[in-house]
Design a protein around this motif. Structure first.
Motif, short mmCIF file in Angstrom:
data_model
loop_
_atom_site.label_atom_id
_atom_site.label_comp_id
_atom_site.label_asym_id
_atom_site.label_seq_id
_atom_site.Cartn_x
_atom_site.Cartn_y
_atom_site.Cartn_z
N ASN A 101 46.97 79.92 26.81
CA ASN A 101 46.98 80.48 25.47
C ASN A 101 45.71 81.27 25.15
O ASN A 101 45.64 81.95 24.14
N ARG A 102 44.75 81.11 26.00
CA ARG A 102 43.49 81.79 25.79
C ARG A 102 43.75 83.29 25.89
O ARG A 102 44.30 83.77 26.87
N THR A 103 43.37 84.04 24.88
CA THR A 103 43.59 85.48 24.98
C THR A 103 42.38 86.12 25.63
O THR A 103 41.24 85.81 25.30
N VAL A 104 42.67 86.98 26.56
CA VAL A 104 41.61 87.64 27.31
C VAL A 104 41.75 89.13 27.10
O VAL A 104 42.85 89.67 27.11
N ASN A 105 40.66 89.77 26.88
CA ASN A 105 40.67 91.22 26.76
C ASN A 105 39.97 91.84 27.96
O ASN A 105 39.02 91.25 28.49
N CYS A 106 40.45 92.97 28.38
CA CYS A 106 39.86 93.66 29.51
C CYS A 106 38.40 93.96 29.22
O CYS A 106 38.06 94.46 28.14
N SER A 107 37.52 93.64 30.16
CA SER A 107 36.10 93.87 29.91
C SER A 107 35.73 95.34 30.07
O SER A 107 34.61 95.73 29.77
N TYR A 108 36.68 96.15 30.55
CA TYR A 108 36.40 97.59 30.70
C TYR A 108 36.93 98.40 29.53
O TYR A 108 36.20 99.17 28.92
N CYS A 109 38.26 98.22 29.24
CA CYS A 109 38.82 99.05 28.18
C CYS A 109 39.15 98.27 26.91
O CYS A 109 39.53 98.83 25.90
N GLY A 110 39.01 96.93 26.98
CA GLY A 110 39.24 96.12 25.79
C GLY A 110 40.69 95.82 25.49
O GLY A 110 41.01 95.15 24.51
N SER A 111 41.59 96.28 26.36
CA SER A 111 43.01 96.04 26.13
C SER A 111 43.35 94.56 26.30
O SER A 111 42.75 93.86 27.12
N SER A 112 44.32 94.10 25.50
CA SER A 112 44.75 92.71 25.66
C SER A 112 45.95 92.62 26.60
O SER A 112 46.51 91.55 26.83
N ASN A 113 46.35 93.76 27.13
CA ASN A 113 47.46 93.81 28.09
C ASN A 113 46.94 93.44 29.47
O ASN A 113 46.81 94.26 30.36
N VAL A 114 46.66 92.13 29.59
CA VAL A 114 45.96 91.63 30.76
C VAL A 114 46.78 90.51 31.38
O VAL A 114 47.39 89.73 30.66
N ARG A 115 46.86 90.45 32.70
CA ARG A 115 47.55 89.30 33.28
C ARG A 115 46.60 88.57 34.21
O ARG A 115 45.68 89.15 34.78
#
Ligand code: ZN
Ligand code: ZN
Length: 149
Positions: A101-115
């Motif tokens: 459930n932890r939401t992670v954001n891309c450390s490069y572009c900040g997108s939450s569309n991360v798997r």
């Protein structure tokens, strides 16, 4: 409600979910209904006041072919160990859920569309690319910009 007993380990338990087959939570054997003569006339799910569970075990469990002395003697131990294991499993389950459930954001572009890159994927990439794999030590993959981090 009915009362069941296990011929193997002597566990006495109440009916669970009124299923036809009651399985002993200690040794996983099929349990049998406690005969009426042991039951309180008004409260079918209770042992008669003047009879004890020990008597029932003496008469029904210890005389049965399935009787298992080891399980009988260690019943409480097995049950408490099982509930400890269950607690541990629940704790692990909770930790996994929290992790998921932890939401992670891309450390490069900040997108939450991360798997999350699974252990399996990591193992495969290690296999394919050896220690040079860029994915080693990376936990997530960004579906937006394609970065692993
Ligand atoms: Zn049992
Ligand atoms: Zn990104």
């Amino acid at each position: 409600m009915a009362l069941y007993y296990c011929k193997k380990c002597g566990r006495i338990a109440h009916e669970v979910f009124s299923e036809k087959r009651q399985i002993c939570d200690c040794c996983k054997s099929i349990m049998f209904t406690v005969p009426q003569k042991y039951l309180d006339d008004e409260l079918d799910f209770m042992i008669k006041n003047d009879l004890s569970e020990d008597l029932l075990r003496e008469e029904l469990v210890k005389t049965s072919l399935e009787y298992d002395q080891y399980l009988f003697d260690h019943r409480d131990e097995i049950l408490s160990k099982q509930s400890a294991e269950l607690d541990a499993k629940r704790a692990i389950g909770r930790a996994i859920l929290e992790e998921q459930n932890r939401t992670v954001n891309c450390s490069y572009c900040g997108s939450s569309n991360v798997r999350k890159i699974g252990l399996f994927n990591r193992a495969v990439s290690t296999e394919l690319w050896g220690l040079a794999s860029k994915k080693i030590g990376k936990q997530f993959h960004c579906n937006n910009c394609g970065a692993d981090f």
